[in-house]
Design an enzyme around this catalytic site. Structure first.
Site, PDB file in Angstrom:
ATOM      1  CG  ASP A  45      -1.909   1.123   1.300  1.00 28.27           C
ATOM      2  OD1 ASP A  45      -1.573   2.162   0.855  1.00 28.27           O
ATOM      3  OD2 ASP A  45      -3.024   1.061   2.162  1.00 28.27           O
ATOM      4  CB  VAL A  46       1.710   3.771  -2.791  1.00 34.05           C
ATOM      5  CG1 VAL A  46       2.267   2.725  -3.605  1.00 34.05           C
ATOM      6  CG2 VAL A  46       0.495   4.255  -2.747  1.00 34.05           C
TER       7      VAL A  46
ATOM      8  CG  ASN B  59       0.864   2.780 -12.652  1.00 38.48           C
ATOM      9  OD1 ASN B  59       0.845   3.076 -13.622  1.00 38.48           O
ATOM     10  ND2 ASN B  59       0.426   1.433 -12.162  1.00 38.48           N
TER      11      ASN B  59
ATOM     12  CE1 TYR C  39      -5.906  10.456 -11.349  1.00 41.98           C
ATOM     13  CE2 TYR C  39      -6.326  11.959 -13.125  1.00 41.98           C
ATOM     14  CZ  TYR C  39      -5.642  10.877 -12.533  1.00 41.98           C
ATOM     15  OH  TYR C  39      -5.108  10.107 -13.507  1.00 41.98           O
TER      16      TYR C  39
ATOM     17  CB  VAL D 274      -4.584   5.134 -20.554  1.00 39.50           C
ATOM     18  CG1 VAL D 274      -4.009   3.614 -21.001  1.00 39.50           C
ATOM     19  CG2 VAL D 274      -3.755   6.014 -20.896  1.00 39.50           C
TER      20      VAL D 274
ATOM     21  CB  THR E 205      -6.680   1.213 -17.264  1.00 38.58           C
ATOM     22  OG1 THR E 205      -7.092   2.210 -16.698  1.00 38.58           O
ATOM     23  CG2 THR E 205      -5.129   1.491 -17.990  1.00 38.58           C
TER      24      THR E 205
ATOM     25  CB  THR F  90     -10.536   5.244 -17.870  1.00 35.93           C
ATOM     26  OG1 THR F  90      -9.976   4.448 -18.573  1.00 35.93           O
ATOM     27  CG2 THR F  90      -9.863   6.292 -17.259  1.00 35.93           C
TER      28      THR F  90
HETATM   29  P1  NAD Z   1      -6.050   1.287 -12.849  1.00 42.86           P
HETATM   30  O1  NAD Z   1      -7.079   1.476 -11.615  1.00 42.86           O
HETATM   31  O2  NAD Z   1      -6.252   0.070 -13.525  1.00 42.86           O
HETATM   32  O3  NAD Z   1      -4.615   0.615 -12.014  1.00 42.86           O
HETATM   33  C1  NAD Z   1      -4.271   1.329 -10.674  1.00 42.86           C
HETATM   34  C2  NAD Z   1      -3.735   0.579  -9.832  1.00 42.86           C
HETATM   35  O4  NAD Z   1      -3.299   1.233  -8.519  1.00 42.86           O
HETATM   36  C3  NAD Z   1      -4.787  -0.623  -9.337  1.00 42.86           C
HETATM   37  O5  NAD Z   1      -4.187  -1.821  -9.434  1.00 42.86           O
HETATM   38  C4  NAD Z   1      -4.789  -0.246  -7.948  1.00 42.86           C
HETATM   39  O6  NAD Z   1      -5.077  -1.544  -7.136  1.00 42.86           O
HETATM   40  C5  NAD Z   1      -3.531   0.252  -7.535  1.00 42.86           C
HETATM   41  N1  NAD Z   1      -3.801   1.062  -6.259  1.00 42.86           N
HETATM   42  C6  NAD Z   1      -4.657   1.709  -5.721  1.00 42.86           C
HETATM   43  N2  NAD Z   1      -4.480   2.361  -4.530  1.00 42.86           N
HETATM   44  C7  NAD Z   1      -3.323   1.971  -4.081  1.00 42.86           C
HETATM   45  C8  NAD Z   1      -2.752   1.951  -3.011  1.00 42.86           C
HETATM   46  N3  NAD Z   1      -2.912   2.497  -1.853  1.00 42.86           N
HETATM   47  N4  NAD Z   1      -1.286   1.227  -2.820  1.00 42.86           N
HETATM   48  C9  NAD Z   1      -0.905   0.658  -4.069  1.00 42.86           C
HETATM   49  N5  NAD Z   1      -1.579   0.508  -5.164  1.00 42.86           N
HETATM   50  C10 NAD Z   1      -2.849   1.275  -5.302  1.00 42.86           C
HETATM   51  O7  NAD Z   1      -5.618   2.210 -13.522  1.00 42.86           O
HETATM   52  P2  NAD Z   1      -4.631   2.681 -14.609  1.00 42.86           P
HETATM   53  O8  NAD Z   1      -5.186   3.481 -15.438  1.00 42.86           O
HETATM   54  O9  NAD Z   1      -3.527   1.464 -14.975  1.00 42.86           O
HETATM   55  O10 NAD Z   1      -3.536   3.720 -13.791  1.00 42.86           O
HETATM   56  C11 NAD Z   1      -2.404   3.831 -13.715  1.00 42.86           C
HETATM   57  C12 NAD Z   1      -1.890   5.104 -13.261  1.00 42.86           C
HETATM   58  O11 NAD Z   1      -2.009   6.129 -14.364  1.00 42.86           O
HETATM   59  C13 NAD Z   1      -2.448   5.853 -12.261  1.00 42.86           C
HETATM   60  O12 NAD Z   1      -1.522   6.694 -11.329  1.00 42.86           O
HETATM   61  C14 NAD Z   1      -3.328   6.827 -13.096  1.00 42.86           C
HETATM   62  O13 NAD Z   1      -3.803   8.026 -12.145  1.00 42.86           O
HETATM   63  C15 NAD Z   1      -2.595   7.189 -14.112  1.00 42.86           C
HETATM   64  N6  NAD Z   1      -3.488   7.773 -15.394  1.00 42.86           N
HETATM   65  C16 NAD Z   1      -4.484   6.958 -15.912  1.00 42.86           C
HETATM   66  C17 NAD Z   1      -5.112   7.556 -16.968  1.00 42.86           C
HETATM   67  C18 NAD Z   1      -6.132   6.487 -17.823  1.00 42.86           C
HETATM   68  O14 NAD Z   1      -6.757   7.297 -18.362  1.00 42.86           O
HETATM   69  N7  NAD Z   1      -6.217   5.322 -17.443  1.00 42.86           N
HETATM   70  C19 NAD Z   1      -4.694   8.645 -17.785  1.00 42.86           C
HETATM   71  C20 NAD Z   1      -3.653   9.389 -16.996  1.00 42.86           C
HETATM   72  C21 NAD Z   1      -2.831   8.766 -15.972  1.00 42.86           C
END
Ligand code: NAD
Length: 251
Positions: free
Chosen positions: A59-60, A86, A152, A185, A187, A190
């Site tokens: 947990d970060v 990430n 966010y 992205v 995922t 979103t």
């Molecule tokens: P995702 O929700 O699939 O992945 C996020 C991961 O972070 C999940 O596996 C989740 O369990 C983990 N997480 C959440 N809280 C946590 C905690 N306290 N400790 C450890 N892990 C934790 O989404 P993603 O799109 O793969 O997101 C990855 C990164 O990219 C994120 O930082 C997100 O903000 C960023 N991002 C995403 C998008 C998009 O459109 N998907 C766009 C810009 C930035």
């Protein structure tokens, strides 16, 4: 020969989405990878990658979890030379709607989590003497405001700023720190349905962009690969954008 031969990477939020994609790509390019997450499905992802990968619950927001994960990484693979911050959450709400708990939780995970990670891993990198590359996954929401996601966006602007401080303070230890700014992205964060047909249907939401579609996680992982590798050896404190052109001026 892989582009990450000899590298040891710790990736947060690696159980799914972009983090999983980065873990698979980094391992395919020769790195040893410690996948971490609060979702322990990450263990099965690590297993599917093979001997080059391992999993730790992290947990970060927990300094103790960071200590344990870095210790495990050192025991299993060696001192980390790459950190990808990430992990993140995205909760909706305008400034006027967002409650205090949501705002604090978002900053805790998206910003304080990265701070703890940089501090813990950079100390290990300095002790190890080998330098390294730290990659912070920020967002296009830290280049232009995204109304409706105030907590966010604020957290991601903070992460962009933290990147500059870390880069300037850690450079003389041979540690580079850069941020990545993805646009939309596909995922679990979103989109509720990630099947190709469902994602294509949602492309209409992005029709106004120069690249009018959702990115696949691999398209962001490729940028992370470049920053993790020595190919980016003269880049630090910089912003790397993969947003389909959104921040170029389109609404
Ligand atoms: P995702 O929700 O699939 O992945 C996020 C991961 O972070 C999940 O596996 C989740 O369990 C983990 N997480 C959440 N809280 C946590 C905690 N306290 N400790 C450890 N892990 C934790 O989404 P993603 O799109 O793969 O997101 C990855 C990164 O990219 C994120 O930082 C997100 O903000 C960023 N991002 C995403 C998008 C998009 O459109 N998907 C766009 C810009 C930035």
């Amino acid at each position: 020969m892989g582009r990450l031969d000899g590298k040891i990477a710790l990736i947060t939020g690696a159980a799914r989405g972009q983090g999983e994609s980065e873990a698979r790509l980094f391992a395919a390019e020769g790195a040893k990878v410690l996948l971490t997450d609060v979702l322990d499905e990450g263990a099965a992802v690590a297993e599917s990658i093979g001997a080059a990968a391992a999993y730790a619950h992290l947990d970060v927001t927990s300094a103790a979890d960071w200590q344990n994960a870095v210790a495990l990484c050192i025991t299993r693979f060696g001192t980390p030379s790459v950190l990808v911050n990430n992990a993140g959450i995205m909760l909706p709400g305008t400034l006027l709607e967002c409650d205090e708990a949501t705002f604090r939780k978002t900053l805790d995970i998206n910003l304080t989590g990265a701070f703890l990670g940089i501090q813990t891993v950079a100390r290990a990198m300095i002790d190890g003497g080998g330098g390294g590359s730290i990659i912070n996954i920020s967002s296009v929401a830290a280049l232009v405001a995204r109304p409706g996601y105030t907590a966010y966006g604020t957290s991601k602007w903070g992460l962009r700023g933290l990147t500059k401080y870390a880069a300037t303070e850690l450079g003389h230890h041979g540690i580079r720190v850069n941020s990545i700014h993805p646009g939309a992205v596909a995922t679990p964060m979103t989109l509720p349905d990630l099947s190709p047909a469902a994602v294509a249907e949602r492309n209409s939401l992005l029709a106004h962009l120069p690249i009018p579609r959702w990115a696949q996680p691999e398209e962001i992982a490729n940028l992370a690969l470049f920053l993790a590798s020595d190919e980016s050896s003269f880049s630090t404190g910089s912003e790397f954008v993969a947003d389909g052109g959104r921040s170029a001026g389109a609404a």
